[in-house]
Design a protein around this motif. Structure first.
Motif, PDB file in Angstrom:
ATOM      1  N   SER A 136      -0.585 -26.228 -60.021  1.00  0.00           N
ATOM      2  CA  SER A 136      -1.014 -26.813 -61.289  1.00  0.00           C
ATOM      3  C   SER A 136      -1.708 -25.773 -62.158  1.00  0.00           C
ATOM      4  O   SER A 136      -2.337 -24.845 -61.651  1.00  0.00           O
ATOM      5  N   GLN A 137      -1.594 -25.940 -63.474  1.00  0.00           N
ATOM      6  CA  GLN A 137      -2.304 -25.078 -64.427  1.00  0.00           C
ATOM      7  C   GLN A 137      -3.534 -25.775 -64.999  1.00  0.00           C
ATOM      8  O   GLN A 137      -3.960 -25.530 -66.123  1.00  0.00           O
ATOM      9  N   TYR A 143       1.022 -19.041 -61.777  1.00  0.00           N
ATOM     10  CA  TYR A 143       2.146 -19.597 -61.018  1.00  0.00           C
ATOM     11  C   TYR A 143       2.293 -18.788 -59.740  1.00  0.00           C
ATOM     12  O   TYR A 143       1.495 -17.878 -59.463  1.00  0.00           O
ATOM     13  N   GLY A 168       6.989 -26.838 -57.868  1.00  0.00           N
ATOM     14  CA  GLY A 168       6.417 -26.646 -59.194  1.00  0.00           C
ATOM     15  C   GLY A 168       5.660 -25.345 -59.307  1.00  0.00           C
ATOM     16  O   GLY A 168       4.842 -25.003 -58.446  1.00  0.00           O
ATOM     17  N   GLY A 169       5.952 -24.568 -60.349  1.00  0.00           N
ATOM     18  CA  GLY A 169       5.232 -23.329 -60.577  1.00  0.00           C
ATOM     19  C   GLY A 169       5.905 -22.083 -60.026  1.00  0.00           C
ATOM     20  O   GLY A 169       5.291 -21.017 -59.984  1.00  0.00           O
ATOM     21  N   CYS A 171       7.952 -19.719 -61.117  1.00  0.00           N
ATOM     22  CA  CYS A 171       8.554 -19.210 -62.359  1.00  0.00           C
ATOM     23  C   CYS A 171       9.308 -17.897 -62.191  1.00  0.00           C
ATOM     24  O   CYS A 171       9.923 -17.420 -63.153  1.00  0.00           O
ATOM     25  N   SER A 194       9.477 -28.626 -61.447  1.00  0.00           N
ATOM     26  CA  SER A 194       8.697 -28.549 -62.682  1.00  0.00           C
ATOM     27  C   SER A 194       8.392 -27.088 -62.994  1.00  0.00           C
ATOM     28  O   SER A 194       8.246 -26.263 -62.086  1.00  0.00           O
ATOM     29  N   GLN A 195       8.320 -26.783 -64.273  1.00  0.00           N
ATOM     30  CA  GLN A 195       8.079 -25.414 -64.750  1.00  0.00           C
ATOM     31  C   GLN A 195       9.141 -24.440 -64.220  1.00  0.00           C
ATOM     32  O   GLN A 195       8.833 -23.310 -63.852  1.00  0.00           O
ATOM     33  N   SER A 197      11.139 -22.176 -65.323  1.00  0.00           N
ATOM     34  CA  SER A 197      11.398 -21.411 -66.550  1.00  0.00           C
ATOM     35  C   SER A 197      12.641 -20.528 -66.449  1.00  0.00           C
ATOM     36  O   SER A 197      13.199 -20.131 -67.477  1.00  0.00           O
ATOM     37  N   ARG A 221       9.974 -29.688 -67.776  1.00  0.00           N
ATOM     38  CA  ARG A 221       9.671 -28.396 -68.416  1.00  0.00           C
ATOM     39  C   ARG A 221      10.625 -27.296 -67.950  1.00  0.00           C
ATOM     40  O   ARG A 221      10.220 -26.178 -67.660  1.00  0.00           O
ATOM     41  N   CYS A 222      11.887 -27.643 -67.860  1.00  0.00           N
ATOM     42  CA  CYS A 222      12.934 -26.657 -67.554  1.00  0.00           C
ATOM     43  C   CYS A 222      13.683 -26.414 -68.860  1.00  0.00           C
ATOM     44  O   CYS A 222      14.748 -26.993 -69.116  1.00  0.00           O
ATOM     45  N   SER A 247      11.877 -31.205 -71.059  1.00  0.00           N
ATOM     46  CA  SER A 247      12.956 -30.206 -71.074  1.00  0.00           C
ATOM     47  C   SER A 247      13.582 -30.303 -72.466  1.00  0.00           C
ATOM     48  O   SER A 247      14.547 -31.025 -72.699  1.00  0.00           O
TER      49      SER A 247
END
Length: 476
Positions: A136-137, A143, A168-169, A171, A194-195, A197, A221-222, A247
């Motif tokens: 989590s951020q 990440y 998640g995370g 990246c 999630s995330q 990127s 968030r892709c 997304s």
């Protein structure tokens, strides 16, 4: 903690219980403990606790009774590390469900972070069916910088029996790493990323060539994914949950493909680039859809309402989120009211053009000769621009008799909110912007239609002769 307890859930910050003999206390835990969930525990304390699961005498490993039967472990910690993964994998030999989430307050150092080597240690005993690793951020934008495609290749090699995975995370992981998971884990039914990127359409390029039968897919968030990826993903005709929130490059063509999924029950499209045309593709289709969220889809207007609340789609639809739609107005809600769809949850928070007329329309809407309130259990109007004191009159009995959750802006209407709380003791009112309702990921249709009906305030009011002895809200 002594006894025969099989499940232990601690909604506590364990850092407040730090003590030199912390780990020893757990010696009194039940030897039949199957599930352990802790809301937050520092990594140092978690490592100390798990060290009890691996004690060495010569070359033999001794398992303490308290963790011998543990099958499910859910921890939220400050930082996931290789050492933590190693302790879990070596000591918890019966583990089938592992859920770890961290939220570092600073950038983790190399020795105190998750790396490719740590991923290789997961599932040493080959029993894991579910893995969730989320960074989590919440406190620091970071990440898993020390995990790349190699780590995912190692994970795929050791976790081929996985049925569910949440990541998640990560990246630095590209299509190569994620494709390794998809092509190696033939039993996979639930995928959550999630995330992502680095994730592109290529990740699903040849998914139809696999034996996968995915039922739940979440791609949050892709932002490099396009409609092409969703078209290929839709080859899994058994999909029941599709979560594409944030997304932002997904648009109307993605909905054209998703409309072919006859078993789809949950569709979450928050923050995507869909418009009224895209939602029209769903009209007359998706006859199993229970939950639809289009929060923050800024291209949507009132014209999307007939597509959402038509008779075929509305026949099963119970949960709808229309929040943060700048063009949605009272005219759109009037169209909703005319549809007569008996939904259970409706969210319209942060809609600047939604006002008192919407509340009046919903309160007087008829469903098979009865008020909409006979089915509406949750209504969120927090920070909707046109809601005034007039709307609060329509929350009094006998309107909305089964409403259990109401979200409103309380700062400017405190007296009215307090009076409403006194008038309707069964109603939970949130005034500070809290999110209401069940988790999107854990969808349980029975939650919306319980076998035993709750108290119906309208029926109770009528049985009592309509004599409301409680204090009414101020009419002024």
């Amino acid at each position: 903690m002594a006894g025969h307890r099989r499940t232990l859930c601690l909604a506590l910050d364990m850092s407040k219980f730090s003590h030199p003999r912390f780990a020893e206390v757990w010696g009194t835990a039940s030897g039949k403990l199957v599930t352990l969930e802790i809301s937050y525990i520092p990594m140092v304390m978690a490592s100390e606790l798990l060290s009890k699961a691996v004690s060495h005498e010569g070359s033999s490993t001794v398992k303490p009774p308290m963790f011998a039967s543990l099958q499910k472990l859910c921890l939220s910690i400050d930082c996931i590390t290789d050492a933590l993964i190693s302790s879990i994998s070596e000591g918890l030999v019966s583990l089938s469900y592992l859920d770890l989430q961290d939220a570092p307050v600073t950038e983790p150092s190399g020795a105190l972070d998750l790396t490719n080597a740590g991923l290789q240690q997961i599932n040493l005993h080959g029993r894991l069916k579910h893995i969730s690793l989320i960074r989590s951020q919440e406190y620091h934008f970071t990440y898993f910088k020390r995990v790349n495609d190699l780590g995912f290749l190692l994970l795929a090699d050791t976790c081929s029996t996985l049925e569910s995975i949440c990541l998640g995370g990560f990246c630095r992981v590209t299509d190569t790493g994620f494709r390794a998971i998809l092509h190696s884990c033939s039993r996979l039914s639930k995928l959550k990323v999630s995330q992502g990127s680095q994730l592109t359409d290529l990740v699903f390029h040849d998914i139809s060539a696999t034996s996968l039968c995915l039922t739940h897919v979440s791609l949050n968030r892709c932002n490099r994914l396009t409609d092409v990826a969703i078209s290929r993903l839709s080859s899994n005709a058994g999909l029941t949950v599709v979560d594409l929130r944030d997304s932002r490059n997904l648009g109307d063509d993605a909905l054209a493909t998703l409309s072919t999924l006859s078993k789809l029950q949950v569709l979450l499209l928050d923050g995507t680039d869909i418009g009224d045309l895209g939602l029209s593709y769903l009209s007359g289709k998706l006859t199993s859809l229970v939950s639809l969220s289009v929060r923050g889809c800024k291209r949507l207007t009132n014209n999307c309402i007939p597509s959402i609340f038509n008779h075929s789609l509305g026949g099963t639809l119970q949960i709808v989120d229309l929040s943060k739609l700048p063009s949605l107005s009272d005219n759109g809600i009037l169209l909703l009211a005319k549809s007569g769809v008996p939904i259970a949850e409706l969210r319209m928070r942060e809609c600047p053009l939604i006002g008192d007329v919407s509340v009046m329309a919903l309160a007087s809407m008829q469903v098979k000769g009865r008020w909409l309130g006979s089915s509406l259990r949750l209504l969120d109007l927090y920070d909707s621009g046109g809601i005034t004191q007039l709307a609060f009159r329509w929350f009094k009995k006998p309107y909305f008799p089964r409403l259990r959750w109401l979200g409103v802006t309380g700062s400017s209407n405190r007296d009215l909110v307090d009076a409403l709380i006194r008038s309707r003791p069964f109603l939970n009112i949130a005034c500070c912007g809290e999110e209401l309702g069940a988790s999107y990921w854990d969808v349980s249709p029975s939650w919306y239609w319980p076998e035993e009906e709750e108290v119906d305030e309208l029926e109770q009011w009528l049985l009592e002769g309509g004599d409301d002895s409680e204090e009414d809200m101020n009419e002024d």
